[in-house]
Write an enzyme that holds these catalytic residues in place. Structure first.
Site, PDB file in Angstrom:
ATOM      1  N   ASP A  14       1.057  -1.308   0.058  1.00  0.00           N
ATOM      2  CA  ASP A  14      -0.170   0.096   0.084  1.00  0.00           C
ATOM      3  C   ASP A  14       0.593   1.396  -0.346  1.00  0.00           C
ATOM      4  O   ASP A  14       0.093   2.447   0.471  1.00  0.00           O
ATOM      5  CB  ASP A  14      -0.845   0.161   1.381  1.00  0.00           C
ATOM      6  CG  ASP A  14      -0.183  -0.190   2.054  1.00  0.00           C
ATOM      7  OD1 ASP A  14       1.123  -0.104   2.771  1.00  0.00           O
ATOM      8  OD2 ASP A  14      -0.641  -0.428   3.374  1.00  0.00           O
TER       9      ASP A  14
ATOM     10  N   GLU B  50       3.064   2.282   1.965  1.00  0.00           N
ATOM     11  CA  GLU B  50       3.771   2.907   3.630  1.00  0.00           C
ATOM     12  C   GLU B  50       5.392   2.510   3.381  1.00  0.00           C
ATOM     13  O   GLU B  50       6.185   1.774   2.622  1.00  0.00           O
ATOM     14  CB  GLU B  50       3.004   1.641   4.629  1.00  0.00           C
ATOM     15  CG  GLU B  50       1.863   2.280   5.511  1.00  0.00           C
ATOM     16  CD  GLU B  50       1.456   1.054   6.693  1.00  0.00           C
ATOM     17  OE1 GLU B  50       2.192   0.698   6.637  1.00  0.00           O
ATOM     18  OE2 GLU B  50       0.857   1.216   6.721  1.00  0.00           O
TER      19      GLU B  50
ATOM     20  N   LYS C 234      11.088  42.234 -11.626  1.00  0.00           N
ATOM     21  CA  LYS C 234      10.117  41.675 -12.241  1.00  0.00           C
ATOM     22  C   LYS C 234       8.333  42.304 -11.820  1.00  0.00           C
ATOM     23  O   LYS C 234       7.956  42.405 -10.821  1.00  0.00           O
ATOM     24  CB  LYS C 234       9.169  40.482 -12.374  1.00  0.00           C
ATOM     25  CG  LYS C 234      10.285  39.582 -12.885  1.00  0.00           C
ATOM     26  CD  LYS C 234       9.548  38.145 -13.049  1.00  0.00           C
ATOM     27  CE  LYS C 234      10.022  37.478 -11.224  1.00  0.00           C
ATOM     28  NZ  LYS C 234       9.773  36.104 -10.633  1.00  0.00           N
TER      29      LYS C 234
ATOM     30  N   ARG D 241       4.000  43.808 -12.157  1.00  0.00           N
ATOM     31  CA  ARG D 241       3.077  43.986 -12.922  1.00  0.00           C
ATOM     32  C   ARG D 241       2.017  44.456 -12.575  1.00  0.00           C
ATOM     33  O   ARG D 241       1.857  45.352 -11.563  1.00  0.00           O
ATOM     34  CB  ARG D 241       2.379  42.634 -12.129  1.00  0.00           C
ATOM     35  CG  ARG D 241       0.829  41.848 -13.540  1.00  0.00           C
ATOM     36  CD  ARG D 241       0.305  40.910 -13.141  1.00  0.00           C
ATOM     37  NE  ARG D 241       1.138  39.689 -12.449  1.00  0.00           N
ATOM     38  CZ  ARG D 241       1.564  39.012 -13.174  1.00  0.00           C
ATOM     39  NH1 ARG D 241       0.720  38.585 -15.073  1.00  0.00           N
ATOM     40  NH2 ARG D 241       1.745  38.296 -13.127  1.00  0.00           N
TER      41      ARG D 241
ATOM     42  N   SER E  68       9.888  25.497 -12.531  1.00  0.00           N
ATOM     43  CA  SER E  68       9.173  25.553 -13.887  1.00  0.00           C
ATOM     44  C   SER E  68      10.309  25.670 -15.000  1.00  0.00           C
ATOM     45  O   SER E  68      10.301  25.515 -15.671  1.00  0.00           O
ATOM     46  CB  SER E  68       7.944  26.481 -13.734  1.00  0.00           C
ATOM     47  OG  SER E  68       8.417  27.521 -14.298  1.00  0.00           O
TER      48      SER E  68
HETATM   49  C1  R5P Z   1      12.036  31.801  -5.504  1.00  0.00           C
HETATM   50  O1  R5P Z   1      11.938  32.667  -4.772  1.00  0.00           O
HETATM   51  C2  R5P Z   1      12.916  31.148  -5.977  1.00  0.00           C
HETATM   52  O2  R5P Z   1      14.318  31.532  -5.354  1.00  0.00           O
HETATM   53  C3  R5P Z   1      13.503  30.566  -7.605  1.00  0.00           C
HETATM   54  O3  R5P Z   1      13.130  32.182  -8.358  1.00  0.00           O
HETATM   55  C4  R5P Z   1      12.046  29.447  -8.253  1.00  0.00           C
HETATM   56  O4  R5P Z   1      11.795  28.990  -6.828  1.00  0.00           O
HETATM   57  C5  R5P Z   1      11.771  29.950  -9.601  1.00  0.00           C
HETATM   58  O5  R5P Z   1      10.859  28.884  -9.544  1.00  0.00           O
HETATM   59  P1  R5P Z   1      10.558  28.608 -11.617  1.00  0.00           P
HETATM   60  O6  R5P Z   1      11.989  27.730 -11.561  1.00  0.00           O
HETATM   61  O7  R5P Z   1       9.648  27.504 -10.955  1.00  0.00           O
HETATM   62  O8  R5P Z   1      10.482  30.660 -12.202  1.00  0.00           O
END
Ligand code: R5P
Length: 310
Positions: free
Chosen positions: A34, A36, A190, A192, A221
């Site tokens: 299962d 575990e 960055k 917005r 990512s």
């Molecule tokens: C965030 O504060 C971390 O230092 C990295 O910049 C972040 O985890 C990177 O994430 P991703 O590759 O998904 O943009």
């Protein structure tokens, strides 16, 4: 002293053991039907100084549970001292409440590791240094910087370098690296401006004609990295590389990085590289095993660990 490992990164654990010139301890970690986790320490550890190597990387919860159960098994086997060695400490990004009614999971994980029976913690490039304070036991936060600096010196000798933080939160880390080369620092900001509008990347610093090195703790990512690389090239950077400690690289990250204009992404083996990472044309892995091995050896001998970074 003895070194044991869970299943998250056997290759790194073997390399650390080889550095220390000791065999990896016999610790069976397997699953019941299962799923575990079951652990059996297959050698005497009574009175020993134990180091458990386990990154809480993907699948994070399984690997965390393995770590907790190994610690429990060692404690019940009369180990004298247990150090949890987490080359990658997952959950570290959840270190504050981002909104009402949300958890601080990094603190919960710290509590779990402590309550399981760890006497000390050793980790690498924590997302935020303050997370050390989530543990009420001695916690060593190692830095991959010396390994990266050596590699950058070899590869970029003679280049006009600029160290870049991909976001405002990473400035202290990037400044630390820039100082070692006496290189200038730039920051990707960055913003917005209004909800619903797309993010604008402003570069603070003149990157034109420079080989840019993005520095961060985590690439997940790959979005932060690839967007920053585009913004830097648009501002006249000659080329953009990245040195990032923890290659989380989830989902389509490897494909995103491979098809990006990033010259190279360099990560450490704090997280075991997948096959996709191993065959990727522009991702390279540096081993952190000698650094962790040295820190483990010094801890066992009660010697200074911080002097490794002077
Ligand atoms: C965030 O504060 C971390 O230092 C990295 O910049 C972040 O985890 C990177 O994430 P991703 O590759 O998904 O943009």
């Amino acid at each position: 002293m003895k070194l044991v490992a869970g299943n998250s990164n056997r290759a790194l654990a073997e390399a650390i053991a080889a550095y220390l010139n000791i065999p990896l301890g016999k610790c069976l970690v397997r699953r019941f039907a299962d799923m575990e986790v079951f652990v059996e320490v297959q050698e005497n550890v009574r009175g020993e100084d134990l180091f458990v190597v386990q990154s809480t990387s993907f699948p994070a919860n399984d690997h965390l549970m393995e770590l907790l159960i190994i610690i429990d098994a060692l404690r019940r086997s009369s180990a004298q001292r247990i150090t949890a060695v987490l080359p990658y400490f997952g959950y570290a990004r959840q270190d504050r409440k981002p909104g009402p009614r949300t958890p601080i999971s990094a603190k919960l994980v710290a509590n779990l590791i402590t309550r399981a029976g760890a006497d000390r913690v050793m980790t690498l490039d924590l997302h935020a240094g303050q997370i050390q304070g989530f543990f009420d036991i001695p916690t060593d936060n190692l830095f991959a910087a010396p390994v990266m600096v050596r590699d950058i010196e070899e590869r970029f000798n003679g280049n006009k370098l600029m160290v870049v933080s991909p976001d405002v939160g990473g400035v202290v880390r990037a400044r630390g690296l820039a100082k070692r080369f006496d290189a200038p620092l730039a920051i990707v900001d960055k913003r917005r401006e209004r909800a619903g509008e797309s993010e604008v990347m402003n570069i603070i610093g003149d990157v034109e004609g420079h080989s840019c090195i993005l520095v961060d703790d985590i690439v997940d990512s790959g979005g932060t990295l690839c967007n920053a690389a585009e913004a830097l090239l648009a501002q006249g950077a000659t080329d953009v590389s990245a040195y990032i400690t923890h290659g989380v690289l989830s989902g389509g990250a490897v494909a995103r990085i491979t098809s990006s204009r990033l010259k190279e992404l360099v990560v450490t083996d704090s997280i075991q590289a997948t096959e996709a990472v191993r065959v990727s044309a522009n991702i390279r892995v540096l081993s952190i095993a000698p650094l962790i091995g040295e820190a483990v050896g010094r801890t066992a001998r009660e010697e200074s660990v911080s002097s490794l970074f002077h």
